[in-house]
Motif scaffolding. Sequence first.
Motif, PDB file in Angstrom:
ATOM      1  N   ALA A   1      -4.020   8.576  -1.403  1.00  0.00           N
ATOM      2  CA  ALA A   1      -3.448   9.769  -0.755  1.00  0.00           C
ATOM      3  C   ALA A   1      -2.189  10.198  -1.523  1.00  0.00           C
ATOM      4  CB  ALA A   1      -3.173   9.485   0.714  1.00  0.00           C
ATOM      5  N   GLN A   2      -1.072  10.385  -0.803  1.00  0.00           N
ATOM      6  CA  GLN A   2       0.197  10.755  -1.454  1.00  0.00           C
ATOM      7  C   GLN A   2       1.221   9.627  -1.329  1.00  0.00           C
ATOM      8  OE1 GLN A   2       1.129  14.555   0.486  1.00  0.00           O
ATOM      9  NE2 GLN A   2       0.308  15.636  -1.286  1.00  0.00           N
ATOM     10  N   ARG A   3       0.731   8.417  -1.266  1.00  0.00           N
ATOM     11  CA  ARG A   3       1.629   7.271  -1.100  1.00  0.00           C
ATOM     12  C   ARG A   3       2.378   6.959  -2.394  1.00  0.00           C
ATOM     13  NH1 ARG A   3       1.034   3.728   3.323  1.00  0.00           N
ATOM     14  NH2 ARG A   3      -0.466   4.468   4.866  1.00  0.00           N
TER      15      ARG A   3
ATOM     16  N   LYS B   1      -4.621  13.380 -10.808  1.00  0.00           N
ATOM     17  CA  LYS B   1      -3.385  13.805 -10.150  1.00  0.00           C
ATOM     18  C   LYS B   1      -2.485  12.630  -9.780  1.00  0.00           C
ATOM     19  CE  LYS B   1      -5.284  18.115  -8.317  1.00  0.00           C
ATOM     20  NZ  LYS B   1      -5.510  18.952  -7.105  1.00  0.00           N
ATOM     21  N   ALA B   2      -2.933  11.424 -10.006  1.00  0.00           N
ATOM     22  CA  ALA B   2      -2.106  10.248  -9.728  1.00  0.00           C
ATOM     23  C   ALA B   2      -1.145  10.012 -10.891  1.00  0.00           C
ATOM     24  CB  ALA B   2      -2.981   9.032  -9.495  1.00  0.00           C
TER      25      ALA B   2
ATOM     26  N   THR C   1      -4.658   6.275  -7.030  1.00  0.00           N
ATOM     27  CA  THR C   1      -5.706   7.283  -6.995  1.00  0.00           C
ATOM     28  C   THR C   1      -5.212   8.471  -6.178  1.00  0.00           C
ATOM     29  OG1 THR C   1      -8.078   7.646  -6.597  1.00  0.00           O
ATOM     30  CG2 THR C   1      -6.870   6.329  -4.960  1.00  0.00           C
ATOM     31  N   ASP C   2      -6.046   9.494  -6.035  1.00  0.00           N
ATOM     32  CA  ASP C   2      -5.670  10.733  -5.333  1.00  0.00           C
ATOM     33  C   ASP C   2      -4.385  11.296  -5.950  1.00  0.00           C
ATOM     34  OD1 ASP C   2      -7.892  10.324  -3.673  1.00  0.00           O
ATOM     35  OD2 ASP C   2      -6.722   9.099  -2.286  1.00  0.00           O
ATOM     36  N   GLN C   3      -3.331  11.489  -5.138  1.00  0.00           N
ATOM     37  CA  GLN C   3      -2.059  12.003  -5.643  1.00  0.00           C
ATOM     38  C   GLN C   3      -0.948  10.965  -5.503  1.00  0.00           C
ATOM     39  OE1 GLN C   3      -1.186  16.193  -4.438  1.00  0.00           O
ATOM     40  NE2 GLN C   3      -3.171  16.107  -3.406  1.00  0.00           N
ATOM     41  N   ALA C   4      -1.312   9.704  -5.550  1.00  0.00           N
ATOM     42  CA  ALA C   4      -0.347   8.620  -5.355  1.00  0.00           C
ATOM     43  C   ALA C   4       0.513   8.424  -6.600  1.00  0.00           C
ATOM     44  CB  ALA C   4      -1.068   7.331  -5.003  1.00  0.00           C
ATOM     45  N   ARG C   5       1.636   7.736  -6.388  1.00  0.00           N
ATOM     46  CA  ARG C   5       2.564   7.469  -7.493  1.00  0.00           C
ATOM     47  C   ARG C   5       3.044   6.028  -7.420  1.00  0.00           C
ATOM     48  NH1 ARG C   5       8.066  10.979  -8.886  1.00  0.00           N
ATOM     49  NH2 ARG C   5       8.265  10.288 -11.061  1.00  0.00           N
ATOM     50  N   GLY C   6       2.862   5.299  -8.507  1.00  0.00           N
ATOM     51  CA  GLY C   6       3.361   3.940  -8.615  1.00  0.00           C
ATOM     52  C   GLY C   6       4.520   3.871  -9.587  1.00  0.00           C
TER      53      GLY C   6
ATOM     54  N   SER D   1       0.826  -1.205   0.000  1.00  0.00           N
ATOM     55  CA  SER D   1       0.000   0.000   0.000  1.00  0.00           C
ATOM     56  C   SER D   1       0.859   1.254   0.000  1.00  0.00           C
ATOM     57  CB  SER D   1      -0.932  -0.001   1.224  1.00  0.00           C
ATOM     58  OG  SER D   1      -0.177  -0.133   2.422  1.00  0.00           O
ATOM     59  N   GLY D   2       2.188   1.092  -0.145  1.00  0.00           N
ATOM     60  CA  GLY D   2       3.078   2.232  -0.296  1.00  0.00           C
ATOM     61  C   GLY D   2       3.385   2.961   1.005  1.00  0.00           C
ATOM     62  N   ALA D   3       4.060   4.095   0.863  1.00  0.00           N
ATOM     63  CA  ALA D   3       4.463   4.941   1.988  1.00  0.00           C
ATOM     64  C   ALA D   3       4.791   6.313   1.405  1.00  0.00           C
ATOM     65  CB  ALA D   3       5.677   4.341   2.697  1.00  0.00           C
ATOM     66  N   ARG D   4       5.392   7.177   2.236  1.00  0.00           N
ATOM     67  CA  ARG D   4       5.836   8.467   1.683  1.00  0.00           C
ATOM     68  C   ARG D   4       6.836   8.222   0.568  1.00  0.00           C
ATOM     69  NH1 ARG D   4       5.668  12.298  -0.605  1.00  0.00           N
ATOM     70  NH2 ARG D   4       6.018  14.471  -0.021  1.00  0.00           N
TER      71      ARG D   4
END
Length: 384
Positions: free
Chosen positions: A240-242, A302-303, A268-273, A210-213
């Motif tokens: 979120a911003q994960r 914004k993702a 989704t949101d401002q997340a980055r994969g 689920s990611g992190a900062r």
Amino acid sequence: MTLALKTSVSTTLPSRRDEDWRWTDLRGLLRTLPAPSPRVAAPARSGGPFAGLAKAELVIANGRHNWWPGEDSKTVEFFEHQSPDNPYVSDDLPMAAMAAELALEPPVSIIQFNNDDAALLRLVTDATETSHHARVGVVVKAGVSATLLESYEGKGCRYLSNTLLEIFVEDGASLERIVIAEDAEDGVGVSTAIVKVAPGAKFAQTVLTSGARRQRIETRVRHPGAHAEVRLDGAYLLDAQRHADLTSVVTHGGLDGVTGQLTKGMVTDQARGVFQGRIVVEKGADQTDARMGHHALILSDKAEIDAKPELLIFADDVSCAHGNTIGALDDEVLFYAEQRGIPEADAKAMLTVAFVGEVIERIEHEGARAVAEAWVARKLGSDA
């Protein structure tokens, strides 16, 4: 396992100036390595997402050995090594080199499978604005079938957790490694696995995060060919911003090797994969069969997703392919669901669960597969 004296390494964090780290800039976020994390006093045992699926359990909390059973079983053995070498180069594997240098209590914790069994490996963080490093060896003896249930459990904020795993799968052995990574939203987590697979062995991996900062989960596999088989799968579900970075390198060095890789993601949101997958087929590694697929959904304007699949082939008579798709959910399917009275949010969750389901279905361990299915449903807010 090669063991000798340590050497000093750089503690400079990788940045976007480093090609393999350009999308996961640690130095721009942390600047310098934070102070060491404090010891976690109470044993953090008998928990985590895989609780109850194995009797053998190793817990490392804030980089320190926290718990393992007082007596080894006949199938799983735990021990420590106090004088390991550091064969890693900062220019190539900066965080692995750092973990090998800075892991202290103990320098290396080792899990050895002597017979068919499963074991829990829990990397627990409870820290704020500090850093810690751990080094774990996993050995699967010849002919043994093993399962490693690995979890990253982060609590706190603005921490750096850095883990190095060195995995040895001996002749004719098999290891299934299932990873669930749940770092704190404002934490930084890095895990690097160096995997050596012997002839006729099997290594299968599924990473769910689920990611992190900032988060990077990297796997490097040395593939001998010789009828060995490797499967590398993963799924990232980010809001979120994960940020999550799944990076892998599989190097085929001999005849008749098989690699299959499937990664799916949702942001989704401002997340980055981030997905970086590289399969290298060296000269002489003929009759290699290697397949790589990365497929992802972007559910917000914004993702962001950055993907770099690579095949580097220096041999003849190989069968190799890769695919990469990034898109949105089908509007017509969403409209159809809404016409049948399903709210948009529920419809998106159901479709995403189905999309990721192909990765989950490939998990062989029945109990771990059930845990993974529940984890995906919970992350997506679905009852599917």
